[in-house]
Design a protein around this motif. Structure first.
Motif, short mmCIF file in Angstrom:
data_model
loop_
_atom_site.label_atom_id
_atom_site.label_comp_id
_atom_site.label_asym_id
_atom_site.label_seq_id
_atom_site.Cartn_x
_atom_site.Cartn_y
_atom_site.Cartn_z
N LEU A 288 21.38 39.97 32.38
CA LEU A 288 21.23 39.14 33.58
C LEU A 288 22.03 39.72 34.75
CD1 LEU A 288 21.42 35.59 32.02
CD2 LEU A 288 19.43 36.65 33.08
N PHE A 289 23.24 40.16 34.47
CA PHE A 289 24.10 40.75 35.50
C PHE A 289 23.44 41.98 36.11
CE2 PHE A 289 27.58 43.58 36.77
CZ PHE A 289 28.27 42.75 37.65
N LYS A 290 22.92 42.86 35.27
CA LYS A 290 22.26 44.07 35.77
C LYS A 290 21.03 43.72 36.60
CE LYS A 290 23.64 47.27 32.12
NZ LYS A 290 23.15 48.06 30.98
N GLU A 291 20.22 42.81 36.09
CA GLU A 291 18.98 42.46 36.79
C GLU A 291 19.27 41.76 38.12
OE1 GLU A 291 14.97 42.47 37.57
OE2 GLU A 291 16.07 43.55 36.02
N TYR A 292 20.26 40.91 38.14
CA TYR A 292 20.64 40.23 39.38
C TYR A 292 21.07 41.25 40.43
CZ TYR A 292 23.22 37.17 42.58
OH TYR A 292 23.68 36.50 43.70
N ASN A 293 21.86 42.22 40.04
CA ASN A 293 22.29 43.24 40.98
C ASN A 293 21.15 44.14 41.43
OD1 ASN A 293 25.15 42.76 41.45
ND2 ASN A 293 25.32 43.05 39.25
N LYS A 294 20.24 44.47 40.53
CA LYS A 294 19.06 45.25 40.91
C LYS A 294 18.21 44.48 41.93
CE LYS A 294 18.22 47.78 36.59
NZ LYS A 294 17.24 47.93 35.50
N TYR A 295 18.07 43.19 41.69
CA TYR A 295 17.29 42.34 42.59
C TYR A 295 17.87 42.38 44.00
CZ TYR A 295 15.42 38.01 44.58
OH TYR A 295 14.84 37.07 45.40
N TRP A 296 19.17 42.16 44.12
CA TRP A 296 19.78 42.13 45.45
C TRP A 296 19.86 43.52 46.08
CZ3 TRP A 296 19.26 38.28 48.25
CH2 TRP A 296 19.24 37.01 47.70
N LEU A 297 20.09 44.55 45.30
CA LEU A 297 20.08 45.90 45.85
C LEU A 297 18.69 46.24 46.39
CD1 LEU A 297 22.28 47.83 43.28
CD2 LEU A 297 22.82 47.35 45.69
N ARG A 298 17.66 45.82 45.69
CA ARG A 298 16.29 46.07 46.15
C ARG A 298 15.99 45.29 47.42
NH1 ARG A 298 13.64 49.04 47.79
NH2 ARG A 298 11.49 48.56 47.71
N ALA A 299 16.50 44.04 47.49
CA ALA A 299 16.29 43.24 48.71
C ALA A 299 16.97 43.90 49.91
CB ALA A 299 16.81 41.83 48.48
N VAL A 300 18.20 44.37 49.72
CA VAL A 300 18.93 45.03 50.81
C VAL A 300 18.23 46.33 51.19
CG1 VAL A 300 21.10 46.18 51.40
CG2 VAL A 300 21.13 43.94 50.28
N ALA A 301 17.79 47.09 50.20
CA ALA A 301 17.08 48.35 50.48
C ALA A 301 15.79 48.09 51.27
CB ALA A 301 16.78 49.08 49.18
N SER A 302 15.11 47.03 50.95
CA SER A 302 13.86 46.73 51.68
C SER A 302 14.15 46.35 53.13
CB SER A 302 13.07 45.62 50.97
OG SER A 302 13.69 44.38 51.13
N LEU A 303 15.28 45.68 53.36
CA LEU A 303 15.67 45.36 54.73
C LEU A 303 15.96 46.64 55.53
CD1 LEU A 303 18.02 42.28 54.23
CD2 LEU A 303 15.73 42.30 55.23
N LEU B 276 27.70 32.39 43.30
CA LEU B 276 26.82 31.22 43.23
C LEU B 276 25.37 31.65 43.02
CD1 LEU B 276 28.38 28.96 46.00
CD2 LEU B 276 28.50 28.65 43.50
N GLY B 277 24.99 32.74 43.66
CA GLY B 277 23.64 33.28 43.47
C GLY B 277 23.41 33.71 42.03
N PHE B 278 24.42 34.31 41.44
CA PHE B 278 24.29 34.73 40.04
C PHE B 278 24.13 33.51 39.13
CE2 PHE B 278 26.14 35.86 35.88
CZ PHE B 278 25.18 36.79 35.50
N VAL B 279 24.88 32.46 39.39
CA VAL B 279 24.74 31.23 38.58
C VAL B 279 23.32 30.70 38.70
CG1 VAL B 279 25.49 28.82 38.38
CG2 VAL B 279 27.19 30.65 38.65
N TRP B 280 22.80 30.63 39.92
CA TRP B 280 21.41 30.20 40.14
C TRP B 280 20.45 31.10 39.37
CZ3 TRP B 280 18.15 33.60 42.85
CH2 TRP B 280 16.84 33.15 43.04
N PHE B 281 20.63 32.41 39.50
CA PHE B 281 19.75 33.39 38.86
C PHE B 281 19.75 33.23 37.34
CE2 PHE B 281 18.78 37.58 37.11
CZ PHE B 281 17.70 37.98 37.87
N ALA B 282 20.92 33.06 36.76
CA ALA B 282 21.06 33.01 35.30
C ALA B 282 20.62 31.68 34.71
CB ALA B 282 22.51 33.30 34.91
#
Length: 176
Positions: free
Chosen positions: A158-173, A15-21
């Motif tokens: 879009l798929f790559k960027e969405y995953n980079k975005y969430w990986l970066r968010a998790v890494a920052s946590l 669902l997040g990917f749909v929102w993102f795209a």
């Protein structure tokens, strides 16, 4: 129970990917800001920044992520009618190599130039991650306007960027 938790995570991710795209950030109206920062890496970004300067809506611009071999005169030659802006108003940032270092470079530049309002120019698909990194790096008193350059990204991009975005968010946590 584990299956349900895993299914919920997968559903939330989808669902997040749909929102993102489907809801990519849009170009902003040309309004007054102290400065513009353009992240290199794609067509029409520098053009958009120059449009802001030419309209008199910002006094300075940083082009972040410029290759170390690029000379200001060479870059100016690629944008007819912009040479005067490269001598007075545009700084080239040579220190960054990725979105995270773009944000750090921008924060140092903005502080040094006493910027209080900043326009961030990057592609629509890249805006969320760029803004995430910028928000983590900038002083909290700087107001940022997102100004996305519209593109037609592929599903793969879009798929790559969405995953980079969430990986970066998790890494920052995790403090990374």
């Amino acid at each position: 129970m584990i299956r349900r938790i895993f299914s919920f995570i997968i559903l939330a991710w989808m669902l997040g990917f749909v929102w993102f795209a489907l809801l990519l950030p849009q170009p902003a109206a040309i309004a007054q800001t102290d400065a513009v920062v353009v992240l290199t890496g794609g067509p029409n970004r520098i053009d958009r920044g120059l449009d802001i300067l030419k309209a008199g809506k910002s006094r300075k611009m940083l082009i972040s992520g410029v290759d170390r071999d690029v000379k200001p005169a060479e870059l100016a030659a690629q944008y007819p009618g912009s040479a005067r802006y490269f001598t007075c108003c545009i700084d080239l940032g040579f220190q960054s190599v990725d979105t995270r270092s773009n944000a750090l470079e921008t924060a140092r530049w903005a502080t040094r130039n006493k910027v209080k309002t900043l326009r961030l120019v990057t592609h629509d698909w890249h805006m969320r991650r760029a803004r995430f990194e910028l928000d983590r790096s900038l002083p909290s008193d700087i107001i940022v306007t997102n100004d996305a350059v519209a593109t037609q990204p592929s599903l793969n991009a879009l798929f790559k960027e969405y995953n980079k975005y969430w990986l970066r968010a998790v890494a920052s946590l995790a403090g990374i």
